[in-house]
Design a protein around this motif. Structure first.
Motif, PDB file in Angstrom:
ATOM      1  N   ARG A  59       0.825  -1.196   0.000  1.00 29.63           N
ATOM      2  CA  ARG A  59       0.000   0.000   0.000  1.00 29.63           C
ATOM      3  C   ARG A  59       0.872   1.263   0.000  1.00 29.63           C
ATOM      4  NH1 ARG A  59      -3.874  -1.086  -2.184  1.00 29.63           N
ATOM      5  NH2 ARG A  59      -4.883   0.790  -1.372  1.00 29.63           N
ATOM      6  N   SER A  62       1.024   7.110   2.022  1.00 30.31           N
ATOM      7  CA  SER A  62       0.029   8.125   2.400  1.00 30.31           C
ATOM      8  C   SER A  62      -1.070   7.557   3.290  1.00 30.31           C
ATOM      9  CB  SER A  62      -0.593   8.741   1.142  1.00 30.31           C
ATOM     10  OG  SER A  62      -1.204   7.741   0.338  1.00 30.31           O
ATOM     11  N   GLU A  63      -1.314   6.255   3.223  1.00 29.86           N
ATOM     12  CA  GLU A  63      -2.363   5.641   4.037  1.00 29.86           C
ATOM     13  C   GLU A  63      -1.964   5.512   5.508  1.00 29.86           C
ATOM     14  OE1 GLU A  63      -3.855   1.999   2.488  1.00 29.86           O
ATOM     15  OE2 GLU A  63      -4.161   2.782   0.452  1.00 29.86           O
ATOM     16  N   PHE A  64      -0.678   5.686   5.808  1.00 27.54           N
ATOM     17  CA  PHE A  64      -0.204   5.408   7.162  1.00 27.54           C
ATOM     18  C   PHE A  64       0.499   6.597   7.826  1.00 27.54           C
ATOM     19  CE2 PHE A  64       0.028   1.537   4.529  1.00 27.54           C
ATOM     20  CZ  PHE A  64      -1.001   0.827   5.117  1.00 27.54           C
ATOM     21  N   CYS A  98       5.498  11.926   3.992  1.00 26.95           N
ATOM     22  CA  CYS A  98       4.647  12.329   5.112  1.00 26.95           C
ATOM     23  C   CYS A  98       5.168  13.636   5.699  1.00 26.95           C
ATOM     24  CB  CYS A  98       4.631  11.259   6.196  1.00 26.95           C
ATOM     25  SG  CYS A  98       3.961   9.666   5.686  1.00 26.95           S
ATOM     26  N   ARG A 332       6.654   1.850   6.859  1.00 28.28           N
ATOM     27  CA  ARG A 332       5.194   1.974   6.941  1.00 28.28           C
ATOM     28  C   ARG A 332       4.650   1.226   8.151  1.00 28.28           C
ATOM     29  NH1 ARG A 332       5.668   1.171   1.209  1.00 28.28           N
ATOM     30  NH2 ARG A 332       4.839  -0.959   1.321  1.00 28.28           N
ATOM     31  N   ASN A 343      -2.269  -1.771   9.767  1.00 27.92           N
ATOM     32  CA  ASN A 343      -1.542  -2.025   8.527  1.00 27.92           C
ATOM     33  C   ASN A 343      -1.638  -3.520   8.215  1.00 27.92           C
ATOM     34  OD1 ASN A 343       0.660  -2.821   6.764  1.00 27.92           O
ATOM     35  ND2 ASN A 343       1.443  -0.753   6.989  1.00 27.92           N
TER      36      ASN A 343
END
Length: 390
Positions: A59, A62-64, A98, A332, A343
């Motif tokens: 993934r 940006s999702e974490f 991030c 991540r 995650n």
């Protein structure tokens, strides 16, 4: 600083020295996975299907990222080779995605277990909250990882398994499926040799390292189960890689000896593109045709194929990615744990084929503007790679 962190920092130097004196440092190659056979060790890692996946399950960072500011750091057991330089650049590139991440100074253990221990303690004292570690010192580093984890740091060792148990000694372990690498190389080798088959040798790294040993498990499994391998003979003793220390000069000596012993070697399976350059020299100096050859990707190995393929039509090659990009997954995992974000990415990755001379869609990638040791399967741009090696 919390009182827990203060106590961690205050551990006496005598205790550090005593631990370091008991360490036998991992002498493996740049990407070796050399340790741990109990608890959360090698067997448990590769037998747990729930933790294993492929690149399609990865993934974006940006999702974490989360919203809380977070201090991250990379503690390397040794940083003086192209694999580690590439991985460090990938770590920093992933962190830059991030805006709430602050990257603390990089720690290079310089292949010194005592320094690696001190580096981690220093980063904890500086307030690191998400720590990625390449634990070259293996199980000897485990008490330090455990202390950092208990001090509130999300600790993710990557590639080299330090033993211990995720959730007890550190957050999680992230790596690649070395058993699957052995299967991938052997399947390709049997298909490349065809029905006639031939003699094949597996060249590993340092004596007893678990990367090569678990690759051998995959090799022997595929040879036994794949009917296309019926006429392929493995010259190794059962369960034993031929040691080369992942060193080109040592591999050259080892292969020269094998060529004297065996009049025919039709295939070479290795786990090092860099060391393979020594093996190739041995074949050429002996006046023997270059055989089918497997490795992980390496710029010099790809360039060697381009140089010799026309005169040696038997010289076909396949590589799996050298996987420096797995460090991004480790980051991540660490950041997500700090942010309290779930995650679900796999922890152990089945590495894909990167180059295959028998597949026109995956030709070898030789970049003469980069060092021979460059890792072209990284997620870095050519310009970023040049900066990493400068």
């Amino acid at each position: 600083m919390s009182s827990t962190r203060a106590r961690f920092r205050a551990r006496g130097s005598a205790a550090v020295l005593a631990l370091a004196l008991g360490v036998t440092a991992c002498a493996g190659g740049p990407g070796a996975s050399n340790n741990a056979t109990e608890g959360g060790g090698v067997e448990a890692v590769y037998d747990n299907a729930a933790k294993i996946g492929d690149v399609s399950q990865l993934r974006p960072m940006s999702e974490f990222c989360g919203t809380k500011p977070v201090k991250v750091a990379l503690a390397d057991g040794t940083g003086d080779n192209a694999f580690r330089k590439t991985a460090r650049a990938e770590f920093e590139d992933e962190a830059a995605k991030c805006p709430n991440i602050t990257v603390l100074p990089y720690a290079d253990g310089q292949n010194n277990p005592q320094k690696a221990i001190s580096d981690i303690k220093a980063l904890v004292a500086q307030g690191v909250e998400a720590l990625v570690v390449f634990p070259d010192a293996g199980e000897a580093l485990l008490p330090t990882l455990r202390e950092a984890y208990k001090a509130g740091v999300q600790v993710v060792p990557w590639t080299a398994n330090p033993g211990g148990k995720p959730g007890v000694d550190y957050t999680s372990f992230v790596g690649h499926n070395t058993v699957n690498d052995g299967v991938t190389w052997t399947r390709w080798m049997c298909e490349a040799l065809g029905e006639k088959g031939g003699n094949v040798v597996f060249l590993g790294g340092t004596p007893g390292n678990t990367q090569s040993i678990t690759e051998m498990v995959g090799i022997e499994k595929e040879l036994k189960e794949n009917s296309a391998c019926a006429n392929v003979k493995l010259l190794n003793e059962p369960g034993k890689p031929v040691d080369t220390n992942w060193n080109p000069a040592q591999m050259q000596k080892v292969v020269a000896g094998l060529l004297t012993k065996y009049p025919t070697i039709d295939g070479v399976i290795t786990d090092s593109g860099d060391a393979s350059l020594g093996g190739i020299r041995a074949f050429l100096q002996a006046g023997r045709p270059l055989p089918k050859w497997t490795a992980n990707d390496n710029n010099g190995f790809a360039c060697a194929w381009k140089e010799h393929a026309d005169k040696h039509p038997t010289f076909q090659t396949v590589t799996v990615s050298a996987r420096t990009w797995i460090i991004r997954l480790a980051l991540r995992k660490a950041v997500a744990a700090h942010q309290g974000i779930k995650n679900d990415e796999p922890e152990i990755i089945n590495i894909p084929i990167f180059e295959n001379t028998l597949d026109e869609t995956k030709p070898p990638k030789c970049d003469t503007d980069l060092p021979a040791s460059a890792v072209l399967s990284s997620e870095l741009t050519p310009e970023q790679l040049k900066q990493a090696y400068s």
